[in-house]
Motif scaffolding. Sequence first.
Motif, PDB file in Angstrom:
ATOM      1  N   UNK A 117      28.776 122.783  36.882  1.00 49.90           N
ATOM      2  CA  UNK A 117      27.700 123.339  36.067  1.00 49.90           C
ATOM      3  C   UNK A 117      26.747 124.057  37.013  1.00 49.90           C
ATOM      4  N   UNK A 118      26.876 125.418  37.051  1.00 48.46           N
ATOM      5  CA  UNK A 118      26.108 126.165  38.044  1.00 48.46           C
ATOM      6  C   UNK A 118      24.608 126.038  37.793  1.00 48.46           C
ATOM      7  N   UNK A 119      24.278 126.041  36.491  1.00 55.31           N
ATOM      8  CA  UNK A 119      22.858 126.031  36.139  1.00 55.31           C
ATOM      9  C   UNK A 119      22.171 124.752  36.636  1.00 55.31           C
ATOM     10  N   UNK A 120      22.794 123.643  36.327  1.00 62.68           N
ATOM     11  CA  UNK A 120      22.153 122.364  36.678  1.00 62.68           C
ATOM     12  C   UNK A 120      22.620 121.786  38.013  1.00 62.68           C
ATOM     13  N   UNK A 121      23.458 122.573  38.707  1.00 60.61           N
ATOM     14  CA  UNK A 121      23.941 122.185  40.036  1.00 60.61           C
ATOM     15  C   UNK A 121      24.518 120.769  40.071  1.00 60.61           C
ATOM     16  N   UNK A 122      25.439 120.493  39.151  1.00 61.52           N
ATOM     17  CA  UNK A 122      26.100 119.188  39.200  1.00 61.52           C
ATOM     18  C   UNK A 122      27.464 119.332  38.509  1.00 61.52           C
ATOM     19  N   UNK A 123      28.273 118.307  38.654  1.00 54.31           N
ATOM     20  CA  UNK A 123      29.588 118.382  38.028  1.00 54.31           C
ATOM     21  C   UNK A 123      29.534 117.872  36.605  1.00 54.31           C
ATOM     22  N   UNK A 124      30.340 118.503  35.760  1.00 56.71           N
ATOM     23  CA  UNK A 124      30.504 117.964  34.413  1.00 56.71           C
ATOM     24  C   UNK A 124      31.442 116.765  34.476  1.00 56.71           C
ATOM     25  N   UNK A 125      31.345 115.892  33.473  1.00 54.06           N
ATOM     26  CA  UNK A 125      32.286 114.773  33.410  1.00 54.06           C
ATOM     27  C   UNK A 125      33.591 115.259  32.782  1.00 54.06           C
ATOM     28  N   UNK A 126      34.554 114.390  32.749  1.00 51.93           N
ATOM     29  CA  UNK A 126      35.838 114.696  32.132  1.00 51.93           C
ATOM     30  C   UNK A 126      35.666 115.210  30.698  1.00 51.93           C
ATOM     31  N   UNK A 127      34.884 114.463  29.913  1.00 50.06           N
ATOM     32  CA  UNK A 127      34.686 114.820  28.503  1.00 50.06           C
ATOM     33  C   UNK A 127      34.076 116.217  28.391  1.00 50.06           C
ATOM     34  N   UNK A 128      33.021 116.442  29.195  1.00 44.08           N
ATOM     35  CA  UNK A 128      32.347 117.742  29.121  1.00 44.08           C
ATOM     36  C   UNK A 128      33.263 118.870  29.581  1.00 44.08           C
ATOM     37  N   UNK A 129      34.046 118.603  30.640  1.00 39.36           N
ATOM     38  CA  UNK A 129      34.947 119.626  31.170  1.00 39.36           C
ATOM     39  C   UNK A 129      35.931 120.077  30.094  1.00 39.36           C
ATOM     40  N   UNK A 130      36.526 119.112  29.408  1.00 40.29           N
ATOM     41  CA  UNK A 130      37.523 119.451  28.397  1.00 40.29           C
ATOM     42  C   UNK A 130      36.878 120.168  27.218  1.00 40.29           C
ATOM     43  N   UNK A 131      35.692 119.701  26.859  1.00 37.45           N
ATOM     44  CA  UNK A 131      34.966 120.306  25.753  1.00 37.45           C
ATOM     45  C   UNK A 131      34.701 121.782  26.043  1.00 37.45           C
ATOM     46  N   UNK A 132      34.226 122.060  27.280  1.00 37.56           N
ATOM     47  CA  UNK A 132      33.939 123.440  27.682  1.00 37.56           C
ATOM     48  C   UNK A 132      35.199 124.304  27.584  1.00 37.56           C
ATOM     49  N   UNK A 133      36.305 123.771  28.104  1.00 37.28           N
ATOM     50  CA  UNK A 133      37.545 124.555  28.136  1.00 37.28           C
ATOM     51  C   UNK A 133      37.976 124.911  26.715  1.00 37.28           C
ATOM     52  N   UNK A 134      37.809 123.949  25.798  1.00 37.71           N
ATOM     53  CA  UNK A 134      38.248 124.212  24.425  1.00 37.71           C
ATOM     54  C   UNK A 134      37.312 125.187  23.741  1.00 37.71           C
ATOM     55  N   UNK A 135      36.006 124.957  23.952  1.00 34.57           N
ATOM     56  CA  UNK A 135      35.021 125.705  23.190  1.00 34.57           C
ATOM     57  C   UNK A 135      34.921 127.159  23.647  1.00 34.57           C
ATOM     58  N   UNK A 136      34.966 127.381  24.944  1.00 32.60           N
ATOM     59  CA  UNK A 136      34.722 128.733  25.441  1.00 32.60           C
ATOM     60  C   UNK A 136      35.990 129.525  25.703  1.00 32.60           C
TER      61      UNK A 136
END
Length: 575
Positions: free
Chosen positions: A305-324
Amino acid sequence: MLLFSDVAKVFDEIEKLSGRLEMTDILAELFKKTDAKEIDKLVYIMQGIVAPPYSGIDLGIGERFAVDAVASASGYSVSQVDAEYRKSGDLGDTTEKLLEKRKQTALFTSNMNVRYVYDAVMKISKSSGQGSQEQKIKYLTELLNNATPLEGRYIIRFVLGSLRLGVGDPTILDAISVAHKGDKSLREELERAYNVCADMGLVARLFYEDPKNIEKFKVQPFKPLMPALAERLSTPEQIIEKIGKCGVEMKYDGLRLQCHKKDGKVEIYSRKLEKMTRMFPDVVEAIMKLKPNEIIFEGEALAYDKKNKRYFSFQQTMHRRRKHGINEASKEFPMNVFVFDLLYIDGKDLTNVPYKERRAVIKKLFKGKGILKPSESKLISKSEKLEEMFLKSTEKGLEGIMAKDLNAPYTAGKRKFAWIKLKKSYGKSVDTIDGVIVGYYRGHGSRTEFEFGGLLLAVQNSDTGRLETIAKIGSGFTEDEMMKLRETLDKIKTKNPPTILDYKLEADFWVEPKYVIEVAFDDITISSIHTCAAKDGKGYALRFPRMVALRDDKGIRDITTSEEVDEMHNLQHPR
Ligand code: ATP
């Protein structure tokens, strides 16, 4: 040639047993009558698959279409088949009953062999495109026309992916060994081969062709290995005591990827060993650029997560890939793969090489390679230093650490002390387990409108292969999740409890054991209503269980075992 009717008789016998020893003996007898040309097919049928998970070939016939085929083969109408199915709750049983009524069973014999049945089901699975559903029904009807009622029961259960014989992989391997040697002494070797290629049909065939093939069985690109798994301990001191000086790595809460490359081709497999290559174009590109022509490595993928300078979790990572969308997501949320193991390089199988040597190659190979980087790691011999590293990991928002035995080989498919995990909550109270949903409950009060009152969860006894209940979970879901869960579970409702489940607590609705969820809890207690690792009528139960997430990266083979629950209980309540 092995007749399918003989196989069906053995399945019928096995279904009535729950003891593993008897099952092994009966199967061994069957395997003695099987030759090298058919053993792989028989093994796949018993595993309830047509090909290993990474082949991408699914059985792929819907229940509606199976009902149509049963109707044409039995001469009953679709609504008659449906009515009978509602009564029995099992389409296999219904098929058997209706075929019995139609055919003069006493006179009818079948002469289909195992290969014929397997090939026909493969043809059904593979037909795709326009008109394929009609084709599938046609092939299945033909198969049922040639089948005895008992064969019909197992053909239908097989194509629907619900054979549920209760025979686990270890039992199949034991039985192959017993069939050839009269005892289980070949099991370990067979299991190693299976663990490094995840294709039991292939292992069985090569073994039948020549047992020496198994001794020299090697890791190969595009045959994914069963992932090595970690044991848990609750304190840094215990870890140092157990394995001494070790490699301590950050534990990333991402998605486990197994990456293979050979001759310019790349494939990426999930923890369940399904192909995920298309989900990760950015990772594929990076792997292509690696110098070795052939390589197999493992890493944990996390989006940044470039904006917040941290890593997304597994759940967030998958969610992003699906959504965007995948390509967009690759740009917006660049993926990082933290490489933590190396299994094969240019013709050399590294699984038996000590971890410290594998790690040295990882460090050389992945330094400065963009999104592929070595996992952060340190050599540690003092528990205080280990504690420091653990705190650093939690400060970074990571899950904890993984301590690795410097001299251990890669323990494919096994949970061993080669890797030991220390997670955030250890030593205090909560941990999580992964269980499979076997049933659910109606709602009360405000939840009535969703008709959802919680889940019945089971873990697996790895010795017997049976499912054992461990918790009834009523919290941790949002209303939205409850609706979705109910919808999803409604589709896989069954009239009877899963045949491989040992239970005392009844569910309002039973379901196919298919969906895996991660559950947090406060403690493991002794209970007389759950069957997990039960002794003298008392099993283990989770205290205050709550759902954390649906784990679509895991299948029923990957759930927590009753033995692990026993170990976790002992960790929490040292005697
Ligand atoms: P398991 O994979 O052991 O069944 P799980 O999926 O619930 O359990 P954990 O028990 O939390 O996960 O930890 C194991 C997982 O941690 C591995 O499967 C891997 O995906 C991940 N992992 C993260 N970092 C590392 C690392 N440095 N080395 C090995 N595994 C790591």
